[in-house]
Design an enzyme around this catalytic site. Structure first.
Site, PDB file in Angstrom:
ATOM      1  N   GLY A 137       0.966  -1.377   0.114  1.00  0.00           N
ATOM      2  CA  GLY A 137      -0.178  -0.165  -0.066  1.00  0.00           C
ATOM      3  C   GLY A 137       0.783   0.959  -0.302  1.00  0.00           C
ATOM      4  O   GLY A 137       2.828   1.166   0.527  1.00  0.00           O
ATOM      5  N   GLY A 167       1.042   5.771   1.056  1.00  0.00           N
ATOM      6  CA  GLY A 167      -0.152   6.315   1.292  1.00  0.00           C
ATOM      7  C   GLY A 167       0.770   7.679   1.464  1.00  0.00           C
ATOM      8  O   GLY A 167       1.161   7.918   0.875  1.00  0.00           O
ATOM      9  N   GLY A 179       3.627   7.951   3.013  1.00  0.00           N
ATOM     10  CA  GLY A 179       5.428   6.235   2.747  1.00  0.00           C
ATOM     11  C   GLY A 179       4.828   5.813   2.243  1.00  0.00           C
ATOM     12  O   GLY A 179       3.372   5.020   1.834  1.00  0.00           O
ATOM     13  N   ASP A 234      -5.827   9.990  16.091  1.00  0.00           N
ATOM     14  CA  ASP A 234      -6.400   9.279  14.968  1.00  0.00           C
ATOM     15  C   ASP A 234      -7.390   8.181  14.628  1.00  0.00           C
ATOM     16  O   ASP A 234      -6.809   7.026  14.114  1.00  0.00           O
ATOM     17  CB  ASP A 234      -5.457   9.631  13.954  1.00  0.00           C
ATOM     18  CG  ASP A 234      -6.077  10.079  12.497  1.00  0.00           C
ATOM     19  OD1 ASP A 234      -6.692  10.020  12.471  1.00  0.00           O
ATOM     20  OD2 ASP A 234      -4.577   9.303  11.488  1.00  0.00           O
TER      21      ASP A 234
END
Length: 177
Positions: A2, A4, A7, A128
């Site tokens: 993945g 983002g 990173g 978060d």
């Protein structure tokens, strides 16, 4: 695996381990470290998550391998989780125009409360929490065992700082949540 905003996440394999050798390697983009305080935030995230995850199974495990590799960047190694994010599970139910069963909601929520109680008792605020930072795996016979991810903007606080932060700090993390 993945990509983002901060990173890239890779699947890795420990070359000397035979069992449970697969790992996740997160490499942060070099541009991120041009921002003031990012190096300190990186080391704080690794240290906080590592310390907490050694005592609480519901927090993604970060291993001792982290640092900076020239021409690659800052990285850390964590456990590979096989399952799905709460965001993806909710989307599956929404696609069927259905709701999560109430007993599953309570099961996940109880685990989240336990985990946040542990973190807050250790004077750490995640900052978060959102469905994409909650991952459900099969663990010890539980097919919806919660793992809390991404302590990147978590903050260690004493009680006075916690009260002051709640009163004076603006939104941080994902404001929608």
């Amino acid at each position: 695996m993945g990509r983002g905003g901060y990173g890239v996440v890779y699947l890795g394999k420990h070359v000397y381990l035979e069992d449970e050798s697969e790992r996740v390697i997160k490499i942060l983009k070099p541009d991120v470290f041009k921002l003031e305080g990012m190096k300190q935030r990186f080391y704080r995230e690794v240290q906080l998550t590592s310390r907490l995850s050694q005592k609480e199974d519901h927090i993604v495990r970060i291993y001792d391998d982290f640092g900076e590799i020239p021409h690659v960047g800052h990285y850390y190694v964590m456990e590979l989780l096989r399952g799905q994010s709460l965001k993806d599970l909710l989307a599956e139910y929404q696609a069927r125009d259905d709701l999560l069963p109430l007993d599953l909601c309570f099961h996940v929520f109880r685990q989240l409360l336990k985990t946040m109680h542990f973190a807050h008792s250790a004077n750490v605020v995640h900052r978060d929490l959102k469905p994409e930072n909650m991952f459900l795996v099969r663990h010890k016979g539980d097919s919806h065992f919660l793992k809390v991810l991404d302590f990147g903007i978590a903050k260690p606080l004493n009680q006075n700082e916690l009260e002051k932060t709640q009163l004076t700090q603006g939104a941080i993390g994902t404001p929608y949540y």
